[in-house]
Design a protein around this motif. Structure first.
Motif, short mmCIF file in Angstrom:
data_model
loop_
_atom_site.label_atom_id
_atom_site.label_comp_id
_atom_site.label_asym_id
_atom_site.label_seq_id
_atom_site.Cartn_x
_atom_site.Cartn_y
_atom_site.Cartn_z
N GLY A 117 -61.66 20.66 4.50
CA GLY A 117 -61.94 19.64 3.49
C GLY A 117 -63.09 18.70 3.78
O GLY A 117 -63.07 17.56 3.33
N ALA A 118 -64.09 19.17 4.56
CA ALA A 118 -65.28 18.34 4.74
C ALA A 118 -66.07 18.32 3.43
O ALA A 118 -66.15 19.34 2.74
CB ALA A 118 -66.16 18.91 5.85
N THR A 119 -66.62 17.17 3.07
CA THR A 119 -67.40 17.11 1.83
C THR A 119 -68.73 17.84 2.05
O THR A 119 -69.17 18.04 3.17
CB THR A 119 -67.69 15.66 1.43
N ASN A 120 -69.35 18.20 0.92
CA ASN A 120 -70.61 18.93 1.01
C ASN A 120 -71.68 18.14 1.76
O ASN A 120 -72.41 18.69 2.57
CB ASN A 120 -71.11 19.27 -0.39
N PHE A 134 -71.25 15.97 4.04
CA PHE A 134 -70.93 15.95 5.46
C PHE A 134 -71.45 17.23 6.14
O PHE A 134 -71.97 17.18 7.25
CB PHE A 134 -69.41 15.85 5.66
#
Lengths: 228, 302
Positions: free
Chosen positions: B215-218, B220
């Motif tokens: 679930g890392a954001t784009n 990130f």
């Protein structure tokens, strides 16, 4: 918890992997997904965490409508789902502690909170003594424990496991299954694709059999039903 | 309280991104060297070209500012007519200033410029009274000259017809050729940088996959690669800045003394070299980020 209505997934090459699947998995359930290779099990599972996007039909996971979910919002869905794989997918240059902490670092969790939660789950999976070891220094079963620890460290509502015992010997497989049962006992929903007949027939849970992209059987406490 | 926590987290994240981007440079050291070299070569050429172009511009504007119109007044004009003519010229919209010079004055200048031989003419001065006119915009010189030509009591109107235009043409052509050359080099550098980042991305494919799974954001996932591109650009601009500073320092030492008192001057070391250095650093950073942006977009599909 996970609700699918008439879900069809057609790949660009024309292969129809799931063909009008409808299913309802409740919070706290333990579900096996069985079926021959290439029957659509993997796609069925991947649809749940939006690794694949359904061609048609509705999917709701923990109240999130996946059809209308924007790509940008997918990370926030993933934070509510833990995923475990047959090949563990650990990072070889990170040690046990770092591999688990990685899942929290990338969602920008506070360092103090990371330390607390990582040690907590490593204790749960029984690897508290091996935090400084690297994946290549661990047995297959231990590596899978690390990967399970990583999948539950951010306290997801559901853990999705794709053949988690596929690479493990029978004895180790039982240990891993005990761990999944323990996680399930704490209220976490578990969806597990598996080929392991003995496990399905011994730890009796809900069994969903997928063949040709369709659910051909869905029974609580069912058996594996295939010769393998 | 909660904002404090958020800010602390952001700083930690930023630190992590910087750490990762720097580590990655070392991990793909050969590709790093290749892209940094490409940026270096490109920026050296951009820098030298910028120095030359800015000095040529200076020369051109020096010459340009020297362009003036020489209005020879007809001998039949009386004092009042001369005054009227001058007033008429000064009223023209494109005229900046005008100066009156008597024929005696003109002869003195001639003698000063070309020698005492011309003193002979002091007996019967063949020269005429003159009005020197400067256009407010040097480019308008020809137009002003043509207007003045039509006025009464003008015997002849002279200006450096053609020469300034030729210089400007030359400048424009060399500028265009230079720009095409530099664009080509910039594209090469961007291409090499995006290749380096691509290799970084491939080397870290597993890591990226896991990041996305948990679930890392784009952004990130993306930021460390953009930072890595930025480092490549910054590293690539160090040598070019040193080269142009040394080069210009030495060239200036040779050329500047020879041009002392001349009409045409070269630009001083400061601020020119500082400006060009800043330009090189900026270009380095921009192509670094741009190159990695292209790769990230293509290979991360986020």
């Amino acid at each position: 918890m996970i609700e699918m209505k008439n879900v069809t997934k057609k790949y660009p090459n024309g292969v129809v992997a799931t063909n009008g699947i409808s299913v309802n998995i409740k919070q706290g359930e333990f579900v096996y997904v069985v079926g021959p290779s290439g029957a659509g099990k993997s796609t069925f599972i991947k649809l749940m965490y939006r690794e694949e996007k359904a061609t048609s039909g509705d999917i709701t996971v923990n109240g999130i409508d996946l059809a209308s979910l924007k790509n940008k919002k997918v990370p926030y869905l993933r934070r509510q789902i833990g995923v475990v794989f047959q090949d563990f997918k650990l990072l070889p240059r990170l040690n046990v502690y770092e591999n688990v902490a990685f899942a929290l670092e990338v969602i920008e969790e506070e360092p103090a909170e990371i330390r607390r939660r990582v040690m907590e789950v490593l204790e749960l999976v029984g690897l508290k003594q091996k935090v400084r070891m690297f994946p290549n220094e661990l047995s297959g079963g231990e590596q899978q424990r690390v990967s399970i620890a990583r999948s539950i460290v951010n306290v997801p509502k559901v853990v999705i496991a794709d053949e988690p015992t596929g690479n493990l010997d029978p004895e180790t497989s039982w240990e891993i299954m005990n761990l999944f049962e323990e996680i399930n006992a704490r209220g976490t929903t578990i969806v597990m694709a598996t080929h392991n007949r003995e496990i399905v027939n011994t730890i009796r849970r809900r069994v969903i059999a997928v063949e040709g992209g369709m659910i051909v059987r869905d029974e609580h406490g069912g058996d594996y039903g295939y010769e393998n | 309280m909660s904002t404090e926590v958020t800010t602390a987290m952001k700083i930690n994240t930023l630190k992590r991104h910087f750490r990762e981007s720097i580590k990655s440079l070392g991990r793909n050291s050969w590709m790093t060297i290749a892209s940094v070299s490409a940026v270096t070569v490109t920026l050296i050429l951009v820098g030298v070209f910028a120095l030359i172009m800015m000095n040529l511009n200076k020369v051109a504007s020096d010459l340009e500012n020297d362009v003036e119109i020489k209005v020879l007044i007809d001998e039949t004009a009386g004092k009042a007519d001369e005054k009227a003519l001058m007033e008429k010229i000064e009223k023209l919209p494109d005229v900046a200033e005008s100066t009156y010079s008597t024929r005696e004055n003109e002869l003195t200048k001639l003698v000063k410029d070309f020698g005492d031989d011309f003193k002979l003419f002091e007996q019967s001065n063949p020269l005429r009274n003159v009005i020197y006119v400067k256009a407010s915009d040097p480019q308008q010189t020809a137009k002003v000259a043509k207007t003045i030509e039509k006025f009464n009591y003008t015997y002849d109107v002279m200006y450096g017809e053609g020469k300034v235009e030729k210089l400007f043409n030359f400048l424009n052509i060399s500028r265009n050729v230079g720009i095409v050359l530099i664009l080509g080099l910039l594209f090469t550098a961007i291409f090499l940088i995006s290749n380096t980042i691509r290799i970084t991305i491939i080397a870290r494919r597993d890591e990226i996959e896991i990041m996305k799974l948990v679930g890392a954001t784009n952004s990130f996932v993306r930021i460390p690669f953009l930072l890595e591109g930025m480092w490549l650009g910054i590293l690539g601009s160090i040598i070019p800045i040193a080269v142009i500073a040394t080069l210009y320092h030495n060239v200036y030492k040779i050329i500047a003394p020879r041009l002392k008192g001349e009409l045409v001057q070269v630009l001083d070391f400061s601020p020119l070299v500082y400006q060009v250095s800043a330009l090189l650093l900026l270009i380095g950073v921009l192509i670094g980020i741009w190159g990695s942006f292209m790769s990230v977009r293509k290979f991360l599909k986020i």
